[in-house]
Design an enzyme around this catalytic site. Sequence first.
Site, short mmCIF file in Angstrom:
data_model
loop_
_atom_site.label_atom_id
_atom_site.label_comp_id
_atom_site.label_asym_id
_atom_site.label_seq_id
_atom_site.Cartn_x
_atom_site.Cartn_y
_atom_site.Cartn_z
N GLY A 1 34.72 48.89 38.36
CA GLY A 1 34.00 47.52 38.51
C GLY A 1 35.04 46.74 39.51
O GLY A 1 34.68 45.47 39.89
N CYS A 2 36.22 46.79 39.71
CA CYS A 2 37.17 46.09 40.47
C CYS A 2 37.57 46.65 41.84
O CYS A 2 38.62 46.08 42.52
CB CYS A 2 38.22 46.01 39.66
N GLY A 3 36.93 47.67 42.65
CA GLY A 3 37.24 48.11 43.79
C GLY A 3 38.60 49.07 43.98
O GLY A 3 38.80 49.45 45.02
#
Length: 255
Positions: A95-97
């Site tokens: 979820g954080c790239g």
Amino acid sequence: MGGPGGAGEAALAEECALALSYNGLAHAVMMVTPEDLEDFVVGFSLSSGLVASADDLYDIRLGGAGEARQAEIEIASRAFWALKQQRRQLAGTSGCGLCGVEALDQALPPLPVQPAVPLPPAAHLADLRPRIAEAQRLARHSGAVHAALYVDGTGALRLCREDIGRHNALDKLVGALARQRLAARDGFAVVTSRCSLELIHKALRAGLGTLVSLSAPTALSVDWARRHGLNLIHLPHHSAPRVYSPAPAREDRHP
């Protein structure tokens, strides 16, 4: 349709879904040919880096039938801890790239450089294609399957494993080598399929010293084989074997 020699009478390769779980944790579902499944489980576990050695595999229980099969695998606690850490890391970064970075690490994993072994004698390659064709029982019956084979240090063709998936065929061979306690580096493995980078990874993790391919390798496969000490040979249909790794020695040029 369905007359003599028609498609209705042609034998077809078998295929099933095999769900693998490690210590009760679901890990993957693979489409495989339902033969030599225990070899596949052992080889997949080793060549995917899920366990460091066959000694980390404590128990394998196969179940199911027909198109749906299961493999429940018990592995050493240290291997299971590493597996859970890897899965937790992937889930935590999605979820954080950063998941792309983790995916790159898996696609291009750090692998140790292994000690070089001598190239196999030319005599061991001379009549290999017809010997492989004779050993491929499933391919003769139905076609549509790949094979991975092991030729020992005397030139004898000791093992043949077949599967609809080229990766699966090599996994089955790796598993058979481990289960039969054969010294992988004393001989060489052969794959009838295209030689991609993933097959190089599997060969290195399995401790193979030489990989022979009936199809030409990719440039990246050659580069990785050379960098990691794996002999890589292409066996064309109508010409001499081509040694891609180690890199051919350059002739000295004198003025």
